[in-house]
Design an enzyme around this catalytic site. Sequence first.
Site: not given
Ligand code: CIR
Length: 255
Positions: A19, A62, A67-68, A87, A132, A163, A250
């Site tokens: 993404l 992704d 981290e997410d 995700r 998100r 974020h 992340c």
């Molecule tokens: C997203 O859009 O979810 C991923 N391409 C990027 C996530 C980055 N995550 C973060 O900064 N914790």
Amino acid sequence: MRSTHALVREVATSFSHALAMVRPEEPIDVARARAQHRSYVEAIGSLGVETIVLPADDACPDCCFVEDACVIAGEVAVVTRPGAESRRAEVESVAAVVARHRLLARIEEPGTLDGGDCMLVGRTFYVGRSKRTNDVGIAALRAIVAPLGFDVVSIALPDSVLHLKSVCSPVGDGNVLVIEGALPGIDFEDARTIAIPASEPQGANVVFANGTALVAADAPRTIALVDRLGVRVVPVDTSEMRKADGALTCLSIVL
Ligand code: CIR
């Protein structure tokens, strides 16, 4: 408390389909991203932690942005429900590894929460309410962590910010780096806010553990500011991840 482990996840073959808020001018070069990721993993080792490397899941472009998937609150790990539907399949494999180190709690539907929106400073989680992370997710996080002695403060983010930790992150003893002008009117109670130049936004997101900070290699003014705090700086280049809105925090979960 000293950090002992860091979980990272390899870059998927499908990473070029990750993404992105804005389509990158140059397409993502997966081989380059993997090389940068290897350097990142090496840098994580310099934090004095044991690194746990989870293999990529090519069905989840992704997945390197671990981290997410999980938020650590003391002895408990909160398994998230990421805001982006694509995700959600990432979290179980991350949770299975984290379960070896922490008790698990979960954010349930209709709550959504991304780890990148959760910033712990002292005993307070500052949580970005973003595209998100929703109010139900934030309330669920609060219900889990309040009995553990953590406060939760929600911060409304503009749609232009992915974020909370895209624009700020904690470093050293009681400092928070913030991109100049990115969070008007927000302060972090007992922590000192250190403004970093808007010309190097990539500097705002640093990984800090055990007295060392990983900082974007192309953020020289931020590096100088962090160095002045007496924190050891390890510069890291993850410019290829940035094409998919990925910063430094992340790419790991520090335990
Ligand atoms: C997203 O859009 O979810 C991923 N391409 C990027 C996530 C980055 N995550 C973060 O900064 N914790």
